[in-house]
Scaffold this active site. Structure first.
Site, short mmCIF file in Angstrom:
data_model
loop_
_atom_site.label_atom_id
_atom_site.label_comp_id
_atom_site.label_asym_id
_atom_site.label_seq_id
_atom_site.Cartn_x
_atom_site.Cartn_y
_atom_site.Cartn_z
N THR A 8 -9.75 -0.02 -10.11
CA THR A 8 -8.79 -0.82 -9.36
C THR A 8 -8.85 -2.13 -10.11
O THR A 8 -9.74 -2.32 -10.93
CB THR A 8 -9.29 -0.98 -7.90
N SER B 14 -7.85 0.95 3.28
CA SER B 14 -8.24 0.35 1.99
C SER B 14 -9.40 -0.61 2.18
O SER B 14 -9.64 -1.10 3.29
CB SER B 14 -7.05 -0.40 1.41
N ASN C 134 -6.15 4.03 -7.22
CA ASN C 134 -7.34 4.60 -6.59
C ASN C 134 -8.34 4.98 -7.68
O ASN C 134 -9.04 4.14 -8.19
CB ASN C 134 -7.03 5.78 -5.67
N ASP D 40 -7.79 8.45 -0.03
CA ASP D 40 -8.33 7.40 0.84
C ASP D 40 -8.12 7.74 2.33
O ASP D 40 -8.66 7.07 3.20
CB ASP D 40 -7.70 6.04 0.54
N THR E 164 -3.97 -0.92 -7.27
CA THR E 164 -4.78 0.22 -7.69
C THR E 164 -4.00 1.52 -7.81
O THR E 164 -2.92 1.67 -7.21
CB THR E 164 -5.92 0.44 -6.65
N ARG F 36 0.85 -1.19 0.00
CA ARG F 36 0.00 0.00 0.00
C ARG F 36 0.89 1.25 0.00
O ARG F 36 1.94 1.26 0.66
CB ARG F 36 -0.85 -0.03 1.27
O1 DON Z 1 -7.91 0.91 -1.48
C1 DON Z 1 -9.09 1.18 -1.69
O2 DON Z 1 -10.00 0.71 -1.04
C2 DON Z 1 -9.44 2.11 -2.83
N1 DON Z 1 -8.31 2.94 -3.17
C3 DON Z 1 -9.88 1.28 -3.98
C4 DON Z 1 -10.45 2.11 -5.06
C5 DON Z 1 -11.27 1.28 -5.93
O3 DON Z 1 -11.48 0.12 -5.72
C6 DON Z 1 -11.85 1.91 -7.06
N2 DON Z 1 -12.39 0.85 -7.89
N3 DON Z 1 -13.16 0.40 -8.45
#
Ligand code: DON
Length: 599
Positions: A410, A481, A430, A451, A428, A115
């Site tokens: 993602t 996340s 994001n 986030d 991802t 991450r």
């Molecule tokens: O880590 C996370 O939860 C977010 N940054 C994920 C973003 C995401 O899944 C967007 N997708 N469809």
């Protein structure tokens, strides 16, 4: 682009605010997918030996190529991750971060956490202007939105820990795809056109992803020479190239010139982490199941296990059965209330993982569900998690602030090799195309800073959400996340590998795929195709895919639920194992042209 609404709330007031989207948030979930095949595959792809399921045919092929060259599942997963950074620029990345859950055939499990972290110069209020108002663009679009990327370090660590091949070998397919190019799909051409308003603000993004303003059309060959050169340097010099080599200098010079915060020191200091995966055991029809999932800083594994525990004694019959649906929705509601209050970076916050995933706590929560009526999120609050034998009074009280996350892109992929080693990985940028800014070294930069809790008590820019104080911005912290790579083991043998994109809907989509496979006995493709639903406590609404039977929606409304339709939820690329034959069953998500390739 369709507009959508994200909703936040304070637990105390359950106040609903409607937040406008940041420009350029081309939400995959909300789009109508013109290129989604009219007829979805009804059968999984079968392979006697290895299987790779990703969002992109070329990504899956890259993984299979490495398996066929003698690589194991981790070699193939690293190859897939680098390849998707080339062919799926919306989410595949080297400028972002993610998680990789590995289960080896001998039963060992490891969770690689790469991450992103907040840069050293990041401050709690960095997105708040002199007027006290949140800058709703800076945490999402452009260089200030970028957190220190973890992908390259994490992939190298996973490869060094478990891979059999060299980094240069597994990066071969990605380098080839970047250097020689690949045919632009209709999906990619359309996405890039939709992203034009934001991508064109950044010189390298405009040149590389908008073809210097001429755009790409389906069938064009998309070559990325800068990215190819960067990948070659990484292949030669290892992750050190990205964190302290020429690539690091290019990245940092660029980002600092453009007003970003990341320094060379931030890159040098970045460390991926090896964490213990979460495990939960279930007995069902004479079989023993082990559900293995992501620990914090993901909220996903805790949520999945808490939900599975709450549903342990609930007879699930299917999603056309009102009672099953009702119990699953009420479970999601309570799990998300807890997620909001308790989850954050475990290196800095005390996250009560044992209490949240304890059976005794789950029983108490399940007992609060009225079997006949919808509850209200105004009255359902985060619980007081505790382990069995310790009373709730002795546990930490919940925070009073809601934390919700959502997002448009993602990517999740799954890999199983001939020996039975398995990888579930979600990574991802994001937002779709991250911060929309591209490094001069040819890769898109994440906007993972959004986030974090960008302003306590105020909705964050991208998703209009209020988040918990434990998730506030601080140097070196990982933002919370929802990514939930998950692996199921049945009677000691690998059974199912799954995960999804979709912000908080990651949790619901992954949970449903697990329930469909484990509890409802669906075959692999049916478990992925089945219509999905999602409840995240606040807003107090069930989001249902457009294919969800109208009769069920009517029944839910009659029971007191508010419902809303959405094009699709999640993109689950899963692999099941046929318990009779041991065959690998590749079940890619047809909602956005996922592809399973096996042999
Ligand atoms: O880590 C996370 O939860 C977010 N940054 C994920 C973003 C995401 O899944 C967007 N997708 N469809």
């Amino acid at each position: 682009m369709k507009s959508c609404v994200r909703v936040m709330s304070m637990a105390t007031a359950a106040l609903v605010l409607l937040a406008p989207l940041a420009r350029g948030q081309a939400t995959a979930e909300y789009r109508l997918h013109n290129d989604v095949p009219g007829t979805w595959p009804q059968q999984a792809v079968r392979g006697a030996r290895g299987m790779v399921a990703t969002d992109e045919q070329l990504g899956s092929q890259a993984g299979v190529e490495i398996l066929k060259r003698g690589g194991n599942a981790v070699d193939a997963a690293v190859a897939v991750a680098f390849a998707l950074a080339v062919v799926e620029p919306a989410a595949g990345n080297i400028g972002g971060g993610g998680f990789m859950l590995v289960r080896l055939a001998d039963g060992r499990t490891t969770f690689f956490d790469y991450r992103e972290v907040a840069p050293g110069k990041a401050t709690r209020d960095m997105y708040i202007g002199a007027d006290g108002k949140l800058d709703k663009v800076a945490s999402v679009v452009g260089y200030k939105a970028v957190a220190v990327p973890g992908t390259v370090a994490g992939l190298e660590l996973a490869l060094k820990t478990y891979g059999k091949l060299k980094l240069a070998d597994v990066m071969g397919p990605a380098i080839h795809l970047a250097e020689d190019g690949f045919p632009v799909s209709e999906k990619l051409a359309r996405q890039l056109e939709e992203e034009r308003p934001d991508l064109q603000q950044f010189t390298a993004s405009r040149r590389i992803f908008l073809n210097d303003g001429k755009l790409f059309h389906a069938g064009d060959t998309f070559k990325q020479p800068e990215l190819a050169a960067t990948l070659k340097r990484i292949a030669k010099n290892g992750a050190a190239e990205f964190y302290r080599g020429e690539t690091a200098k290019m990245f940092v010079d660029d980002i600092q010139r453009m007003g970003g915060l990341i320094t060379l020191e931030d890159l040098v200091q970045y460390r991926p982490k090896v964490r213990e995966a979460l495990h939960a055991n279930y007995e069902l029809d004479g079989h023993k199941w082990d559900v293995i999932s992501s620990p914090p800083p993901s909220s996903g594994g805790v949520a999945i296990i808490e939900a599975m525990n709450m549903l342990r004694d609930v007879p699930l019959k299917g999603w056309d059965d009102m009672q099953s649906l009702h119990m699953a929705v009420e479970t999601m509601r309570r799990v998300f209330a807890d997620r909001a209050a308790y989850l954050a970076d475990p290196d800095f916050a005390k996250v009560p993982v044992d209490g949240l995933t304890s059976d005794c706590y789950a029983k108490e929560l399940a007992a609060t569900i009225d079997p006949e009526h919808a509850s209200s999120s105004k009255t359902v609050k985060a619980g007081t998690p505790h382990i069995c034998g310790v009373s709730a009074e002795n546990s930490a009280p919940p925070e009073e602030i809601v934390s919700l996350n959502d997002g448009p892109h993602t990517t999740h992929f799954s890999v199983v090799d001939a020996a039975g080693n398995a990888v579930a990985s979600t990574y991802t940028l994001n937002n779709s195309y991250g911060s929309k800014a591209t490094s001069v070294a040819g890769f898109l930069l994440n906007d993972e800073m959004d986030d974090f809790t960008t302003q306590p008590g105020v909705p964050n820019a991208l998703f209009g959400l209020i988040q918990s104080d434990a998730n506030a911005i601080a140097p070196g912290h990982r933002p919370l996340s929802s990514m939930t790579p998950t692996i199921l083991v049945r009677d000691g043998k690998l059974s199912f590998v799954t995960g999804s994109p979709g912000g908080p809907t990651i949790i619901s989509a992954t949970l449903l795929s697990v329930l469909n496979w484990m509890r409802l006995g669906m075959d692999a493709q049916a478990a992925i195709n089945a219509p999905r639903f999602h409840h995240q406590w606040l807003p107090d609404v069930i989001v249902m895919e457009k294919d969800f039977p109208a009769s069920m929606e009517a029944a839910l409304n009659a029971q007191g639920y508010t419902t809303r339709r959405r094009g699709h939820i999640g993109l689950v690329n899963a692999i099941g194992i046929d318990p009779q034959t041991g065959e690998r069953l590749g079940a890619a998500d047809p909602r956005d042209n996922g592809a399973a390739v096996g042999y």
